[in-house]
Motif scaffolding. Structure first.
Motif, PDB file in Angstrom:
ATOM      1  N   UNK A   3       0.641  -1.177  -0.028  1.00 27.59           N
ATOM      2  CA  UNK A   3       0.064   0.115   0.194  1.00 27.59           C
ATOM      3  C   UNK A   3       0.799   1.298   0.010  1.00 27.59           C
ATOM      4  N   UNK A   4       0.399   2.312  -0.331  1.00 29.17           N
ATOM      5  CA  UNK A   4       0.970   3.506  -0.329  1.00 29.17           C
ATOM      6  C   UNK A   4       0.082   4.558   0.328  1.00 29.17           C
ATOM      7  N   UNK A  57       7.705  -0.638   6.315  1.00 27.57           N
ATOM      8  CA  UNK A  57       8.147   0.208   5.513  1.00 27.57           C
ATOM      9  C   UNK A  57       8.975  -0.200   4.389  1.00 27.57           C
ATOM     10  N   UNK A  58       8.682  -0.182   3.468  1.00 27.90           N
ATOM     11  CA  UNK A  58       9.769  -0.889   2.128  1.00 27.90           C
ATOM     12  C   UNK A  58      10.262   0.162   1.334  1.00 27.90           C
ATOM     13  N   UNK A  59       9.879   1.301   1.253  1.00 26.91           N
ATOM     14  CA  UNK A  59      10.315   2.344   0.233  1.00 26.91           C
ATOM     15  C   UNK A  59       9.584   3.590   0.652  1.00 26.91           C
ATOM     16  N   UNK A  90       5.091   7.055   1.029  1.00 31.66           N
ATOM     17  CA  UNK A  90       5.573   5.662   1.869  1.00 31.66           C
ATOM     18  C   UNK A  90       4.737   4.538   1.132  1.00 31.66           C
ATOM     19  N   UNK A  91       5.783   3.509   0.945  1.00 30.15           N
ATOM     20  CA  UNK A  91       5.127   2.292   0.457  1.00 30.15           C
ATOM     21  C   UNK A  91       5.427   1.376   1.436  1.00 30.15           C
ATOM     22  N   UNK A  92       4.382   0.536   1.826  1.00 29.71           N
ATOM     23  CA  UNK A  92       4.427  -0.451   3.021  1.00 29.71           C
ATOM     24  C   UNK A  92       4.055  -1.814   2.318  1.00 29.71           C
ATOM     25  N   UNK A 142       0.575   0.848  11.238  1.00 33.05           N
ATOM     26  CA  UNK A 142      -0.841   0.217  10.583  1.00 33.05           C
ATOM     27  C   UNK A 142      -1.866   1.054   9.890  1.00 33.05           C
ATOM     28  N   UNK A 143      -2.736   0.693   9.198  1.00 35.00           N
ATOM     29  CA  UNK A 143      -3.850   1.557   8.490  1.00 35.00           C
ATOM     30  C   UNK A 143      -5.133   0.843   8.997  1.00 35.00           C
ATOM     31  N   UNK A 144      -5.852   1.889   9.523  1.00 34.75           N
ATOM     32  CA  UNK A 144      -7.069   1.564   9.977  1.00 34.75           C
ATOM     33  C   UNK A 144      -8.152   2.193   9.106  1.00 34.75           C
TER      34      UNK A 144
END
Length: 157
Positions: free
Chosen positions: A36-37, A111-113, A123-125, A57-59
């Protein structure tokens, strides 16, 4: 862009610098690997919190959670752990980030990128775990107002 309807999320990080931020600049990037971004302004407290935590986390909020969306969007709220007083949540197993009770879904990510663009960082996770709550309607934001995204109901036979 205010005419583009978006879902409403609350991004959270756990640990020493626990923090939350309402965000609607969020999208799925890939199914393999699931990722996700989210876009966060450089001046936001979340920018440094997410950068240093490396996990978040994304809620994904339900239609009945407008109050939470407004709370975590309020720049005048108390920060740190105090911002969660009165909020029902549990720490994510993989990230330690707050998972908000009543969310229609949640994701725990590493967090990957990240990519700086203008006054924001993308932010890409990579998703480590995901879950969903009750089959409730989602919270939308469009034209400066909150609304309801009705969940599809099974057709009657």
């Amino acid at each position: 862009m205010s005419r583009f309807a978006t879902g409403v999320t609350v991004l959270t990080v756990g640990g020493e610098h626990v923090h939350a931020m309402t965000a609607n600049a969020f999208t799925s990037v890939s199914l393999d690997p699931p990722s996700v971004l989210c876009s966060v302004g450089h001046g936001a407290v979340m920018h440094s919190a997410l950068s240093s935590a490396g996990r978040f986390a994304v809620n994904i909020l339900g239609a009945e959670q407008e109050g939470l969306a407004r709370h975590f969007a309020d720049k005048k709220r108390t920060l740190g752990a105090a911002q969660f007083q009165g909020v029902d949540w549990s720490a994510g197993e993989h990230t330690g980030a707050p998972l908000l009770a009543g969310a229609v879904a949640w994701l725990e990510c590493t967090l990957t990128d990240s990519h700086v663009f203008a006054d924001h960082t993308l932010f890409i996770g990579t998703v480590l775990a995901a879950g969903q709550g009750d089959d409730a309607d989602g919270l939308l934001f469009v034209n400066g107002r909150f609304g309801r995204a009705e969940s599809p109901r099974p057709a009657a036979h």
